[in-house]
Design a protein around this motif. Structure first.
Motif, PDB file in Angstrom:
ATOM      1  N   VAL A  38       6.367  10.258  -0.393  1.00 42.63           N
ATOM      2  CA  VAL A  38       5.348   9.278  -0.780  1.00 42.63           C
ATOM      3  C   VAL A  38       6.086   8.001  -1.161  1.00 42.63           C
ATOM      4  N   ASP A  39       5.812   6.924  -0.433  1.00 46.55           N
ATOM      5  CA  ASP A  39       6.480   5.632  -0.667  1.00 46.55           C
ATOM      6  C   ASP A  39       5.608   4.781  -1.580  1.00 46.55           C
ATOM      7  N   ASP A  40       6.024   4.678  -2.836  1.00 46.55           N
ATOM      8  CA  ASP A  40       5.207   3.996  -3.853  1.00 46.55           C
ATOM      9  C   ASP A  40       5.682   2.546  -4.024  1.00 46.55           C
ATOM     10  N   ASP A  41       4.983   1.640  -3.369  1.00 45.94           N
ATOM     11  CA  ASP A  41       5.343   0.220  -3.515  1.00 45.94           C
ATOM     12  C   ASP A  41       4.386  -0.490  -4.466  1.00 45.94           C
ATOM     13  N   ASP A  91      -4.008  13.205  -3.337  1.00 51.57           N
ATOM     14  CA  ASP A  91      -4.813  13.310  -2.105  1.00 51.57           C
ATOM     15  C   ASP A  91      -3.962  13.021  -0.871  1.00 51.57           C
ATOM     16  N   LEU A  92      -3.165  11.947  -0.970  1.00 53.32           N
ATOM     17  CA  LEU A  92      -2.280  11.606   0.159  1.00 53.32           C
ATOM     18  C   LEU A  92      -1.340  12.773   0.462  1.00 53.32           C
ATOM     19  N   PHE A  93      -0.805  13.347  -0.600  1.00 53.92           N
ATOM     20  CA  PHE A  93       0.170  14.434  -0.468  1.00 53.92           C
ATOM     21  C   PHE A  93      -0.480  15.668   0.181  1.00 53.92           C
ATOM     22  N   MET A 137       0.839  -1.201   0.000  1.00 55.39           N
ATOM     23  CA  MET A 137       0.000   0.000   0.000  1.00 55.39           C
ATOM     24  C   MET A 137       0.879   1.259   0.000  1.00 55.39           C
ATOM     25  N   VAL A 138       0.521   2.202  -0.809  1.00 60.92           N
ATOM     26  CA  VAL A 138       1.312   3.439  -0.869  1.00 60.92           C
ATOM     27  C   VAL A 138       1.108   4.221   0.429  1.00 60.92           C
ATOM     28  N   LYS A 139       2.233   4.657   1.003  1.00 63.16           N
ATOM     29  CA  LYS A 139       2.167   5.377   2.287  1.00 63.16           C
ATOM     30  C   LYS A 139       2.915   6.702   2.179  1.00 63.16           C
ATOM     31  N   THR A 140       2.671   7.553   3.163  1.00 67.35           N
ATOM     32  CA  THR A 140       3.447   8.802   3.209  1.00 67.35           C
ATOM     33  C   THR A 140       4.259   8.845   4.499  1.00 67.35           C
ATOM     34  N   ARG A 141       5.404   9.510   4.417  1.00 70.49           N
ATOM     35  CA  ARG A 141       6.198   9.747   5.631  1.00 70.49           C
ATOM     36  C   ARG A 141       6.552  11.222   5.658  1.00 70.49           C
TER      37      ARG A 141
END
Ligand code: FEO
Length: 409
Positions: A20-23, A63-65, A1-5
C-alpha cells in the motif's frame, strides 16, 4: 492518492507482496514529517494446503488491502497470519481481515504481540493465537517457519520470520524505510541510492531510541548465519531486498552504530536577527578550511527545516555544531525541540561544539552544555557571547572548531 501494488516475488514457493503506497500521510506516528510518504508491505505465501499472510496494513487502507488480497486468494482460505510486529501500521486491518476470514486463521506472534493484539482489537482477535518463542519453528504447508525475536526493533513484540528451506527473511520494521520507491525491489541501483537516505531517516525517527538493539539484533541474526545466506529480505516498509539482501541489514547495523561518513559535520542553529548566524558563518568557514563538509540546517524567520530530516543526518555525522540564541532565559524553542529529539532518538558518541549568542544574559549555551554532558555525546567546548561577535570571539570560535576537528579525527 493512496494506491496498491501487488507483485509475485517468487514462484517456488509462491510469494506475493501486497504494497500500500501511502502518499497522503504527512506525519508518521503523528510526529515525523514525511512528505516522501511510506509503504506498508504485507506478504502472502501460498503453499500446499496452507496460505500464510505475513503482516497486514494500516486500518485506513483495509478495503484497498482486502480487495487486492481477494484477487490472490479467498480470505477464508488464509490458514495462518504471522504478526511479526503489532504496531497498527501493520496490524490495523486485522479485525476486518478476521471477519472476512471467518476467524479461521491461526495468528502467530510473540507473547508480547498477543498481549498487544488483545489490547488493540479485543479478546475475539486472540481466540486462536499461537504464541511462539525465540527460535521456535513451525511446519506449515510443507515448509519450516522459524521465528526469531528482535525486541525493540521496533517494539518489545518484534520478531522476524525465517522461511528456512528458501532462506527468506520477513523483517517487518527491520529492513524498512520511508518513501514510495518506484520499484518493488532493489534491482535498480539508482532507486536504491535515492531510497537509502529515507531508510536512515526512518531508522532514527522510529527506532532510533533503541538503536543499540538494532546492532545487537543484526549481530544475533548474523551469528545464526541467516543474514549471509538470505536470498530475500522482505520488510514491512519500502523496498523488498531480492538482489543484494544482506545490504539492507548491514546498512541498518551502520546506522544503529552511528558509523560516520568521512568529513561530514552536522551544523544546526537558529538565528533570530543574525547574531548566531554571524558566528556560524565563521564556524562553517573554519570547517571548510580544515577540509570538512558541513551539512547545515538553520531555523530563521524564513525557514524551518523538519526535525525528522535533521535526525536522519546525525548517525552519519563525524561531529555536530549546535548554535542557539538565548530566548526568555532558555534555549531558542526550535533548537530546544531539535536537540531534545536528537538526544532521545540519535544519542551517539560524537563530539559537539556549542555556539551561543545573547542580548543581556547567556543561558542557551550553558543549558545545551548540561544536556550534552548528560548524554552520550562528547562536549568539546561552549563559545557563547553577547551581540555581534568581536575579533576575540572569532578567534575563540576558530580555535574551538580546530579542537572539534581534532576530536573527531
Ligand atoms: Fe512499521 Fe513499528 O511499525
Amino acid at each position: 492518492m493512496v494506491k496498491t501494488r501487488v507483485e509475485k516475488l517468487c514462484t517456488d514457493p509462491e510469494i506475493y507482496i501486497i504494497r500500500v503506497d501511502d502518499d497522503e500521510i504527512k506525519y508518521f506516528e503523528a510526529a515525523w514529517y514525511i512528505p516522501e510518504g511510506i509503504t506498508y508491505n504485507a506478504y502472502l505465501v501460498k503453499l500446499d494446503g496452507a496460505n500464510v499472510l505475513v503482516d497486514l496494513t494500516k486500518a485506513d487502507y483495509t478495503d484497498l488491502f482486502l480487495e487486492e488480497l481477494k484477487k490472490l486468494v479467498d480470505p477464508k482460505e488464509i490458514t495462518h497470519v504471522i504478526l511479526n510486529h503489532t504496531e497498527p501500521d501493520h496490524s490495523g486491518a486485522l479485525p476486518a481481515f478476521l471477519e472476512a476470514n471467518g476467524h479461521r486463521a491461526q495468528l502467530i506472534g510473540t507473547a508480547f504481540a498477543r498481549n498487544l493484539v488483545e489490547g488493540f482489537y479485543g479478546k475475539e482477535a486472540v481466540k486462536n493465537f499461537k504464541v511462539v518463542k525465540d527460535g521456535e519453528e513451525l511446519s506449515i504447508g510443507g515448509k519450516t517457519f522459524r521465528f526469531i525475536t528482535i525486541p525493540w526493533v521496533h517494539w518489545p513484540d518484534s520478531m522476524i520470520t525465517y522461511l528456512v528451506e528458501d532462506k527468506i527473511i520477513f523483517g517487518c520494521d527491520a529492513g524498512g524505510g520511508y518513501s514510495i520507491p518506484e520499484t518493488i525491489d532493489d534491482s535498480d541501483e539508482e532507486v536504491v541510492k535515492r531510497y537509502l537516505p529515507y531508510v536512515t531517516k526512518y531508522i532514527v525517527t522510529v527506532i532510533g531510541h533503541y538503536h543499540k538493539y538494532i546492532v545487537q539484533s543484526i549481530n544475533k541474526l548474523k551469528k545464526l548465519g541467516i543474514v549471509e545466506e538470505a536470498k530475500m529480505i522482505l520488510p514491512g516498509h519500502g523496498l523488498a531486498w531480492c538482489k543484494n539482501p544482506k545490504r539492507i541489514f548491514e546498512f541498518y547495523e551502520r546506522v544503529g552504530a552511528g558509523v560516520p561518513e568521512k568529513d561530514k559535520v552536522l551544523v544546526i542553529y537558529d538565528s533570530m536577527y543574525g547574531f548566531v548566524e554571524r558566528r556560524m558563518k565563521i564556524v562553517i568557514d573554519e570547517l571548510k578550511k580544515l577540509g570538512k563538509k558541513p551539512v547545515v540546517y538553520r531555523f530563521t524567520d524564513k525557514e524551518a527545516p523538519a526535525v525528522s530530516d535533521i535526525l536522519g543526518e546525525v548517525p552519519s555525522a563525524e561531529a555536530l555544531v549546535i548554535g542557539a540564541s538565548t530566548y526568555e532565559a532558555e534555549i531558542h524553542p526550535t533548537i530546544r525541540y531539535a536537540l531534545l529529539e536528537i538526544l532521545d532518538k540519535a544519542n551517539y558518541e560524537k563530539p559537539v561544539l556549542i555556539v551561543g549568542a545573547y542580548g543581556w544574559g547567556g543561558v542557551a549555551g550553558r543549558k545545551i552544555e548540561t544536556l550534552i554532558t548528560r548524554s552520550k555525546f562528547d562536549h568539546v567546548a561552549t563559545i557563547e557571547s553577547k551581540g555581534m561577535p568581536t575579533e576575540e570571539d572569532e578567534a575563540k570560535l576558530r580555535e574551538a572548531v580546530r579542537k572539534l576537528v581534532e576530536w573527531s579525527s
